[in-house]
Write a protein that holds these residues in place. Structure first.
Motif, PDB file in Angstrom:
ATOM      1  N   ASN A 159       0.817  -1.214   0.000  1.00 56.68           N
ATOM      2  CA  ASN A 159       0.000   0.000   0.000  1.00 56.68           C
ATOM      3  C   ASN A 159       0.850   1.262   0.000  1.00 56.68           C
ATOM      4  O   ASN A 159       0.478   2.270  -0.613  1.00 56.68           O
ATOM      5  CB  ASN A 159      -0.938  -0.007   1.215  1.00 56.68           C
ATOM      6  CG  ASN A 159      -2.055  -1.024   1.073  1.00 56.68           C
ATOM      7  OD1 ASN A 159      -2.479  -1.351  -0.036  1.00 56.68           O
ATOM      8  ND2 ASN A 159      -2.529  -1.536   2.195  1.00 56.68           N
ATOM      9  N   ALA A 160       1.994   1.233   0.684  1.00 55.33           N
ATOM     10  CA  ALA A 160       2.895   2.385   0.662  1.00 55.33           C
ATOM     11  C   ALA A 160       3.385   2.649  -0.763  1.00 55.33           C
ATOM     12  O   ALA A 160       3.378   3.798  -1.239  1.00 55.33           O
ATOM     13  CB  ALA A 160       4.076   2.142   1.597  1.00 55.33           C
ATOM     14  N   ALA A 161       3.782   1.594  -1.447  1.00 57.63           N
ATOM     15  CA  ALA A 161       4.235   1.743  -2.830  1.00 57.63           C
ATOM     16  C   ALA A 161       3.095   2.216  -3.727  1.00 57.63           C
ATOM     17  O   ALA A 161       3.293   3.060  -4.611  1.00 57.63           O
ATOM     18  CB  ALA A 161       4.781   0.410  -3.338  1.00 57.63           C
ATOM     19  N   ARG A 162       1.913   1.709  -3.471  1.00 63.03           N
ATOM     20  CA  ARG A 162       0.743   2.072  -4.278  1.00 63.03           C
ATOM     21  C   ARG A 162       0.428   3.565  -4.160  1.00 63.03           C
ATOM     22  O   ARG A 162      -0.052   4.185  -5.109  1.00 63.03           O
ATOM     23  CB  ARG A 162      -0.443   1.218  -3.820  1.00 63.03           C
ATOM     24  CG  ARG A 162      -1.704   1.356  -4.625  1.00 63.03           C
ATOM     25  CD  ARG A 162      -2.713   0.301  -4.208  1.00 63.03           C
ATOM     26  NE  ARG A 162      -2.367  -1.003  -4.741  1.00 63.03           N
ATOM     27  CZ  ARG A 162      -1.917  -2.029  -4.009  1.00 63.03           C
ATOM     28  NH1 ARG A 162      -1.772  -1.899  -2.711  1.00 63.03           N
ATOM     29  NH2 ARG A 162      -1.618  -3.180  -4.586  1.00 63.03           N
ATOM     30  N   ASN A 163       0.710   4.156  -3.007  1.00 63.77           N
ATOM     31  CA  ASN A 163       0.427   5.572  -2.786  1.00 63.77           C
ATOM     32  C   ASN A 163       1.658   6.461  -2.941  1.00 63.77           C
ATOM     33  O   ASN A 163       1.582   7.672  -2.696  1.00 63.77           O
ATOM     34  CB  ASN A 163      -0.171   5.763  -1.389  1.00 63.77           C
ATOM     35  CG  ASN A 163      -1.595   5.244  -1.302  1.00 63.77           C
ATOM     36  OD1 ASN A 163      -2.556   5.948  -1.592  1.00 63.77           O
ATOM     37  ND2 ASN A 163      -1.746   3.986  -0.915  1.00 63.77           N
ATOM     38  N   GLY A 164       2.777   5.859  -3.328  1.00 65.51           N
ATOM     39  CA  GLY A 164       3.978   6.640  -3.599  1.00 65.51           C
ATOM     40  C   GLY A 164       4.582   7.293  -2.369  1.00 65.51           C
ATOM     41  O   GLY A 164       5.136   8.397  -2.456  1.00 65.51           O
ATOM     42  N   VAL A 165       4.496   6.627  -1.199  1.00 61.23           N
ATOM     43  CA  VAL A 165       5.081   7.180   0.021  1.00 61.23           C
ATOM     44  C   VAL A 165       6.107   6.202   0.582  1.00 61.23           C
ATOM     45  O   VAL A 165       6.043   4.997   0.333  1.00 61.23           O
ATOM     46  CB  VAL A 165       4.006   7.479   1.086  1.00 61.23           C
ATOM     47  CG1 VAL A 165       2.996   8.480   0.554  1.00 61.23           C
ATOM     48  CG2 VAL A 165       3.308   6.204   1.554  1.00 61.23           C
ATOM     49  N   GLU A 166       7.040   6.724   1.344  1.00 57.35           N
ATOM     50  CA  GLU A 166       8.090   5.905   1.933  1.00 57.35           C
ATOM     51  C   GLU A 166       7.820   5.710   3.415  1.00 57.35           C
ATOM     52  O   GLU A 166       7.747   6.681   4.181  1.00 57.35           O
ATOM     53  CB  GLU A 166       9.454   6.576   1.746  1.00 57.35           C
ATOM     54  CG  GLU A 166      10.611   5.744   2.274  1.00 57.35           C
ATOM     55  CD  GLU A 166      11.958   6.370   2.002  1.00 57.35           C
ATOM     56  OE1 GLU A 166      12.940   5.955   2.646  1.00 57.35           O
ATOM     57  OE2 GLU A 166      12.029   7.277   1.148  1.00 57.35           O
ATOM     58  N   LEU A 167       7.652   4.444   3.820  1.00 54.76           N
ATOM     59  CA  LEU A 167       7.432   4.090   5.217  1.00 54.76           C
ATOM     60  C   LEU A 167       8.493   3.094   5.659  1.00 54.76           C
ATOM     61  O   LEU A 167       8.946   2.268   4.867  1.00 54.76           O
ATOM     62  CB  LEU A 167       6.049   3.453   5.418  1.00 54.76           C
ATOM     63  CG  LEU A 167       4.811   4.236   4.982  1.00 54.76           C
ATOM     64  CD1 LEU A 167       3.564   3.386   5.206  1.00 54.76           C
ATOM     65  CD2 LEU A 167       4.712   5.555   5.729  1.00 54.76           C
ATOM     66  N   ASP A 168       8.855   3.156   6.926  1.00 56.30           N
ATOM     67  CA  ASP A 168       9.720   2.141   7.527  1.00 56.30           C
ATOM     68  C   ASP A 168       8.785   1.152   8.222  1.00 56.30           C
ATOM     69  O   ASP A 168       8.257   1.437   9.291  1.00 56.30           O
ATOM     70  CB  ASP A 168      10.673   2.790   8.531  1.00 56.30           C
ATOM     71  CG  ASP A 168      11.651   1.787   9.134  1.00 56.30           C
ATOM     72  OD1 ASP A 168      11.371   0.577   9.075  1.00 56.30           O
ATOM     73  OD2 ASP A 168      12.684   2.205   9.665  1.00 56.30           O
TER      74      ASP A 168
END
Length: 276
Positions: A183-192
């Motif tokens: 989901n992080a990749a799908r929304n173009g955001v970087e999460l740890d």
């Protein structure tokens, strides 16, 4: 495909206890539910089920509610496919749209796009809705954020979309960690993103901590959250019912937190607190 057990829970009284039971069952591996007039149908992977662990949940020892159940083994079903068939877009305060890729976009709303796998936190549950609603009024710009019990990571994703800096997402469930990364990749955001609990938190400090978890875990873990919360930082809690608020606030006040805002949706509550 995994073999599942179908539990038929009869609850007296049904409200508000059916929602509470679902929230607690998630903590012991249940991942799908159907509401019935007398209670709920609940589904858990056969290999992941532990009846003693389930019976130790707070709700089964609460004298205010009576719960009986039976269960049977289900044939192999593609539960993700079933979930997708029944996943509707969610609107929060006419400002945020949580949708899947197969839903039509809406350029007039802030969108969070998730794959509706079997992770808690799609936005359908009132507690997730409450968290998003509170977050709409919070300042995340360049703030460090921790999302505990992240589920789909919809909250962490929304924090990043609102300008958050480093954002950490943690969940005890391996499936949620995998789904969160997608989901992080799908929304173009970087999460740890990592698998674990509050016990895995180190010395890193955060400006904002988001925790949409059940009351027992919150009561146990609030001191840990406060220990990694910066002075002046904010702690946003949900996963609790209106009758849990006094117990939660007692712990919060003991830890030096100040209540800044509370919101209610149906029988569920969210609390925004600040570290003095």
């Amino acid at each position: 495909m995994q073999n599942y057990l179908e539990f038929n829970f009869k609850i007296n009284p049904v409200q508000p206890w059916s929602e509470i039971l679902m929230a607690e069952l998630i903590e012991v591996g249940f991942d799908s539910f159907t509401e019935e007039h007398y209670g709920i149908l609940a589904y858990v992977q056969k290999d992941a089920f532990n009846e003693d662990e389930m019976k130790s949940l707070y709700i089964f020892n609460n004298p205010d509610v009576e719960i009986t159940y039976d269960f049977k083994e289900m044939p192999n079903i593609n539960w993700n496919e079933e979930w997708e068939k029944n996943f509707d877009p969610i609107y929060v305060a006419d400002k945020v749209l949580i949708r899947a890729e197969f839903h039509a976009p809406n350029a007039d709303l802030h969108e969070i796009v998730i794959q509706p796998k079997m992770s808690f936190g799609t936005g359908h549950h009132p507690t997730t809705h409450l968290m998003i609603q509170q977050m709409l009024e919070m300042d995340f710009r360049d703030k460090s954020v921790l999302d505990m019990g992240c589920g789909t990571s919809v909250l962490a994703i929304f924090a990043k979309q609102k300008g958050a800096g480093r954002t950490v997402a943690i969940d005890i469930d391996e499936w949620s960690v995998e789904n969160s990364r997608e989901n992080a990749a799908r929304n173009g955001v970087e999460l740890d993103i990592s698998q674990g609990t509050a016990d895995n938190l180190g010395s890193e400090k955060f400006d904002i901590i988001l925790a949409n978890i059940n009351r027992n875990i919150l009561i146990s873990d609030i001191p840990v959250y406060v220990s990694v919360l910066n002075d002046g930082g904010q702690l946003l809690l949900s996963g609790l019912c209106f009758f849990d608020v006094d117990d939660i606030l007692e712990v919060c006040y003991e830890e030096g937190l100040t209540l800044k805002n509370r919101q209610q949706r149906e029988e569920w509550m969210s609390l925004l607190l600040e570290k003095n």
